[in-house]
Each structure stands twice: as structure tokens, then as C-alpha cells.
Scaffold this motif. Structure first.
Motif: not given
Length: 319
Positions: A51-70, A108-114
Motif C-alpha cells: 500500500n504505497l500511499p499508506a507507506m509513503f504518502g506523507d513523504v516531503k523530503f527525499v535524501c539520496v546518496g551513494g553509500s548504503p551505510n551513509r 516525512a523523510v526518506l533516505s535512499i542509497s543510489h
């Protein structure tokens, strides 16, 4: 093969103005509407299984970076900075079923490695943007935080990108689609860059500046390094190229910003790139700083972004 300018900066500004105030993430793929299910394979998510709207619908900030650990460290850091409920153990990798990327959500913050390089971040961005679209997210700000090589600036400096350019110093991203070279604008949000720069004035201890960022397809020859397994140029040619880059307004080099800027701009995402420099490429090629210094440098963009997020959430207090 032909070359076409697929998406002009004028059309991008029109799209952005359309979504100001209630800017929904949108996709530019008519085929998605006819799909019974959209499987976000590399994120281990899907429109039927989650259920993507329920899981992520409140996200306002997404931060992405190369390293999974970071990016895990950033999620833990921002959780503490925002004084959110729950302990750190509750922050788990949402993409644990895949070994390609990691994703953490805290408030509201999503943190993802790329990963590293244009192909890796491109794959992640396709699925991330579709995720935000399916989740009906709006008014999302996405920021790439990472490390880079500086040009003519001190190691540890934080560069906020105003324009992402290619190896010819042009503000464009070229991609071969079928048998056509498609050229897309790499315009970033200038107001967002200035806002981030204003936030940096509250952080003593390291210099922050706005400048162009050059994006290359390679870490070694593509960035003019003399220390790779292959090298087809002299030190003099390297220094001439980097000096010309500096004169063109380029202050750092990395490997993701052009495709990041192009894709985010087309899909209605307010985007920025904030990278710390680990060396001055006019002086050396290899990163030889102590581990503890590198770790402190890598935390500098995180501190800047935390102030930005807290200000937007009304939680920041001047020290």
C-alpha cells in the motif's frame, strides 16, 4: 544517429509553475496507465504487494546518496534531530529484499542509497519517482548528498550545485534511447540552492559555496586522473582541462548530478545537489585523508540538510 533537444528549460519551468503550491510528483510515461501492476523490482516494492500511499504518502523530503551505510547513518541522524518517537532499532531497510539499494523512512523523510555513477542512480530514480507518484506524494524536495572532488577549493568545502554540467561544461544530459541521442536540460532549482546556502550560514566550521558541478561517466580518466589502470594524457593536459573547468565556474566533480537534475526536473521534483569535497584536484588525484577526517567531512552535508528540513517543519531554533 540523430541528436534532438528533448526537453527545453522553458518547458521545464512551465511544468514547475503548474505544480507550485500543490506540486504532485508526476511521470511522463503513458504506458504506466495501462499496466495492471507496477513492480519496482530493484526496490522490492510493488503496487499490488504494498500500500504505497499508506507507506509513503506523507513523504516531503527525499535524501539520496551513494553509500548504503551513509544513508542509514543519515536516517538515524535525522530521526534524532527531528526528535521523532520510537527507537532507532525501528528504522529498518525497506528494500531489504533487494541487494541493490537500501531505503529508510523516518517521519516525512526518506533516505535512499543510489550506488555509484549515472546508470545506478538512473535506475533508482526511475523506481523512486514512480514510488512517489503511486503514493500520491506532493510538494516533495529531493536532495542528493555526497562526496566529490573539488576544483580550486579547500578539502572539506561543501558545494551546493546551481547547474550540473557534462564533461564539455554544457548544462545538459545526453542519453541514447533506441538509436537516438536525447538531450535533456540539467537545470536545478536556483531558489532551493540559495535557501540551502542561507541555512549554511548558521553552521560554523566549514566553508559552503554555490557553484557548477561537473558530472562524468568515470572516476579515473573521465575526471582527468593520472593514477588509473589506463591513462592517455599528460599531467599538463590534465591541469589545463581542470583549470578551464574552474574558469567555467565548476567547483567540484562527481558522477550523478546531470541525470539527477534532468529526471527530477521533468517529474516535478524540487531538487538540489549538496556535496562535500575530499580533495583539491588541482593539487592531487588520490584521497589520502585519515578515516576520521573523511567521516567528519561526509557528515557536513547531513548537518546542512537537517537544518533545512527542520526549518521547513518549524522545528529549527537558532543557537
Amino acid at each position: 544517429m540523430t541528436s534532438i533537444l528533448a526537453d527545453s528549460s522553458k518547458s521545464m519551468r512551465t511544468d514547475r509553475n503548474t505544480y507550485v503550491g500543490n506540486r504532485f510528483v508526476h511521470v511522463k510515461n503513458p504506458h504506466l496507465d495501462s499496466m495492471d501492476e507496477d513492480i519496482l523490482y530493484h526496490l522490492d516494492l510493488g503496487t499490488k504487494t504494498h500500500n504505497l500511499p499508506a507507506m509513503f504518502g506523507d513523504v516531503k523530503f527525499v535524501c539520496v546518496g551513494g553509500s548504503p551505510n551513509r544513508m542509514k547513518a543519515f536516517a538515524l541522524f535525522i530521526h534524532k534531530e527531528l526528535d521523532l518517537e520510537g527507537n532507532e532499532e525501528a528504522i529498518q531497510d525497506i528494500c531489504a529484499g533487494s541487494d541493490r539499494y537500501c531505503m529508510f523512512k523516518t517521519g516525512a523523510v526518506l533516505s535512499i542509497s543510489h550506488g555509484m555513477g549515472i546508470p545506478s542512480i538512473s535506475i533508482m530514480l526511475h523506481e523512486l519517482i514512480k514510488l512517489l507518484y503511486h503514493a500520491k506524494c506532493c510538494d516533495v524536495t529531493i536532495i542528493r548528498i555526497g562526496t566529490s572532488g573539488g576544483i580550486g577549493i579547500e578539502p572539506g568545502s561543501v558545494v551546493i550545485t546551481d547547474t550540473a554540467v557534462d564533461s564539455f561544461f554544457k548544462p545538459q544530459f545526453e542519453q541514447i534511447i533506441l538509436d537516438t541521442v536525447v538531450t535533456r536540460s540539467t537545470e536545478l532549482d536556483k531558489e532551493l540552492a540559495q535557501e540551502l546556502f542561507n541555512c549554511s550560514k548558521e553552521i560554523p566550521g566549514f566553508p559552503t559555496l554555490i557553484g557548477h558541478t561537473m558530472c562524468t561517466y568515470d572516476f579515473y580518466e573521465g575526471q582527468g586522473r593520472l593514477d588509473g589502470a589506463l591513462c592517455s594524457f599528460s599531467n599538463e593536459k590534465k591541469l589545463d582541462y581542470l583549470q578551464r573547468a574552474y574558469e567555467a565556474g565548476i567547483r567540484n566533480i562527481e558522477m550523478e548530478s546531470t541525470v539527477f537534475a534532468a529526471m527530477c526536473g521533468l517529474c516535478g521534483l524540487r531538487a538540489a545537489v549538496v556535496c562535500v569535497t575530499l580533495l583539491n584536484r588541482l593539487e592531487c588525484d588520490q584521497i589520502n585523508l585519515p578515516h576520521e577526517v573523511l567521516l567528519e567531512y561526509q557528515q557536513r552535508p547531513q548537518h546542512l540538510i537537517s537544518i533545512f528540513i527542520k526549518k521547513h517543519l518549524g522545528q529549527h531554533r537558532l543557537k
